[in-house]
Design a protein around this motif. Structure first.
Motif, PDB file in Angstrom:
ATOM      1  N   GLN A  34      27.733  52.397  43.197  1.00 31.01           N
ATOM      2  CA  GLN A  34      28.309  52.526  44.441  1.00 31.01           C
ATOM      3  C   GLN A  34      29.211  51.256  44.722  1.00 31.01           C
ATOM      4  O   GLN A  34      30.158  51.469  45.207  1.00 31.01           O
ATOM      5  CB  GLN A  34      27.195  52.712  45.442  1.00 31.01           C
ATOM      6  N   HIS A  35      28.861  50.096  44.396  1.00 31.05           N
ATOM      7  CA  HIS A  35      29.651  49.062  44.731  1.00 31.05           C
ATOM      8  C   HIS A  35      30.625  48.917  44.072  1.00 31.05           C
ATOM      9  O   HIS A  35      31.904  48.499  44.646  1.00 31.05           O
ATOM     10  CB  HIS A  35      28.425  47.746  44.287  1.00 31.05           C
ATOM     11  N   GLY A  36      30.816  49.141  42.699  1.00 30.45           N
ATOM     12  CA  GLY A  36      31.960  49.128  41.864  1.00 30.45           C
ATOM     13  C   GLY A  36      32.853  49.919  42.367  1.00 30.45           C
ATOM     14  O   GLY A  36      34.262  49.341  42.449  1.00 30.45           O
ATOM     15  N   PHE A  37      32.710  51.216  42.762  1.00 28.85           N
ATOM     16  CA  PHE A  37      33.846  51.982  43.547  1.00 28.85           C
ATOM     17  C   PHE A  37      34.221  51.770  44.737  1.00 28.85           C
ATOM     18  O   PHE A  37      35.521  51.555  44.924  1.00 28.85           O
ATOM     19  CB  PHE A  37      33.100  53.645  43.529  1.00 28.85           C
ATOM     20  N   PRO A  89      40.154  44.929  41.307  1.00 27.30           N
ATOM     21  CA  PRO A  89      39.837  46.460  41.797  1.00 27.30           C
ATOM     22  C   PRO A  89      41.172  47.293  41.923  1.00 27.30           C
ATOM     23  O   PRO A  89      42.308  46.673  41.567  1.00 27.30           O
ATOM     24  CB  PRO A  89      39.644  45.899  43.303  1.00 27.30           C
ATOM     25  N   ALA A  90      41.087  48.534  41.898  1.00 24.52           N
ATOM     26  CA  ALA A  90      42.001  49.217  41.622  1.00 24.52           C
ATOM     27  C   ALA A  90      43.126  49.119  42.897  1.00 24.52           C
ATOM     28  O   ALA A  90      44.466  49.211  42.651  1.00 24.52           O
ATOM     29  CB  ALA A  90      41.570  50.679  41.851  1.00 24.52           C
ATOM     30  N   PHE A  91      42.789  48.682  44.140  1.00 18.74           N
ATOM     31  CA  PHE A  91      43.780  48.524  45.016  1.00 18.74           C
ATOM     32  C   PHE A  91      43.520  47.056  45.590  1.00 18.74           C
ATOM     33  O   PHE A  91      42.389  46.657  46.006  1.00 18.74           O
ATOM     34  CB  PHE A  91      43.518  49.403  46.360  1.00 18.74           C
ATOM     35  N   PRO A 137      25.087  42.059  42.560  1.00 20.01           N
ATOM     36  CA  PRO A 137      26.217  43.165  42.554  1.00 20.01           C
ATOM     37  C   PRO A 137      26.759  43.201  41.018  1.00 20.01           C
ATOM     38  O   PRO A 137      26.580  41.986  40.209  1.00 20.01           O
ATOM     39  CB  PRO A 137      27.398  42.585  43.452  1.00 20.01           C
ATOM     40  N   PRO A 138      27.534  44.132  40.529  1.00 22.44           N
ATOM     41  CA  PRO A 138      27.917  44.000  39.217  1.00 22.44           C
ATOM     42  C   PRO A 138      28.876  42.941  39.054  1.00 22.44           C
ATOM     43  O   PRO A 138      29.650  42.817  39.985  1.00 22.44           O
ATOM     44  CB  PRO A 138      28.207  45.531  38.769  1.00 22.44           C
ATOM     45  N   ALA A 139      29.095  42.323  37.823  1.00 19.22           N
ATOM     46  CA  ALA A 139      30.245  41.542  37.653  1.00 19.22           C
ATOM     47  C   ALA A 139      31.599  42.224  37.669  1.00 19.22           C
ATOM     48  O   ALA A 139      31.513  43.354  36.989  1.00 19.22           O
ATOM     49  CB  ALA A 139      30.106  40.813  36.310  1.00 19.22           C
TER      50      ALA A 139
END
Length: 272
Positions: free
Chosen positions: A103-106, A153-155, A146-148
């Motif tokens: 979830q964090h990644g998205f 990010p996409a935006f 949190p993941p590295a």
């Protein structure tokens, strides 16, 4: 919406909270296959864009953006639904931690959209709908890092935003909020709640259904031409693809590929 009605709506969405309009009436008989945009680098879909389908609505038929996206993203949503639930993210706290990292990644990808003035002028309470901070608090509750970051990010904050593409990604995020009612119940079995470990799954004070309808009413009122519809669909499918990429990254066992889908899942059967 509240109580049993809200729970029923959430169950109709499916176990993975991606496209909440599964329980809404969509334009039947249409299915669009869309290739992910340049933002997606972790997942490949064996589908291609049929842009002619955008012009196939019957004469005089007014198709909303949410109906269009319901038809266009159905195969992608199903793929994501089966993938994430196949990893049993609520089997124990460790696996739930992997779900939070997914979830964090998205939400890191889309967090900048909630500060975009143009989008905020079109969508009600946009800034109040962001969830990255809540996910970070949930991770801290579990003592999980949190993941590295896997790159930008996409935006990017402050960068120009293509409106239809951004709307497609936000559609994925907002749909997940309604579908999260089921996931919150599953998280509660692990000892988590709206105030500890599962903050990002909490419903809005006015209820998930009204919160979703407020969004889709404004969303569907945004004028888009044919090319804009194509970019809208591309954005939504790219958002789903990005989530699937994070699922694979977080849950995959080293040396193994994506888990195979069981025959029951291939037939669309749900497991208890």
């Amino acid at each position: 919406m509240g109580g049993k009605a809200e729970a029923d709506a959430a169950m109709k969405v499916g176990k993975w909270p991606a496209a909440a309009e599964r329980h809404e009436r969509g334009h039947q008989g249409e299915r669009l296959a869309v290739r992910p945009s340049r933002h997606v680098n972790a997942t490949r879909f064996e589908v291609g864009m049929d842009r002619n389908t955008l012009a196939k609505a019957p004469a005089g038929h007014v198709r909303s953006h949410t109906q269009l996206l319901h038809a266009a993203t159905h195969p992608t949503h199903d793929l994501l639904d089966k993938a994430i639930m196949g990893h049993r993210p609520f089997a124990d706290r460790e696996r739930y931690g992997l779900f939070l990292r997914t979830q964090h990644g998205f939400h890191r990808d889309i967090d900048a959209l909630y500060d975009d003035a143009g989008l905020a002028g079109l969508l009600p309470d946009l800034r109040g709908r962001r969830r990255l901070g809540l996910i970070e608090r949930d991770l801290a509750d579990l003592g999980v890092e949190p993941p590295a970051p896997d790159g930008d990010p996409a935006f990017l904050p402050g960068a120009a935003v293509d409106l239809p593409t951004a709307l497609g990604w936000l559609y994925v995020a907002e749909g997940s909020n309604l579908g999260a009612a089921f996931l919150l119940k599953e998280a509660a079995k692990l000892g988590f709640s709206e105030s500890f470990g599962a903050r990002h799954l909490a419903g809005a004070p006015e209820g998930r259904g009204l919160h979703w309808r407020t969004f889709t009413t404004a969303f569907d009122a945004i004028p888009l031409d044919g090319d804009g519809e194509v970019r809208l669909i591309d954005g939504a499918v790219s958002g789903f693809a990005r989530v699937l990429g994070f699922v694979d990254r977080q849950f995959r066992v080293p040396g193994q590929g994506r888990p195979s889908v069981s025959r029951e899942d291939q037939r669309g059967e749900k497991h208890p």
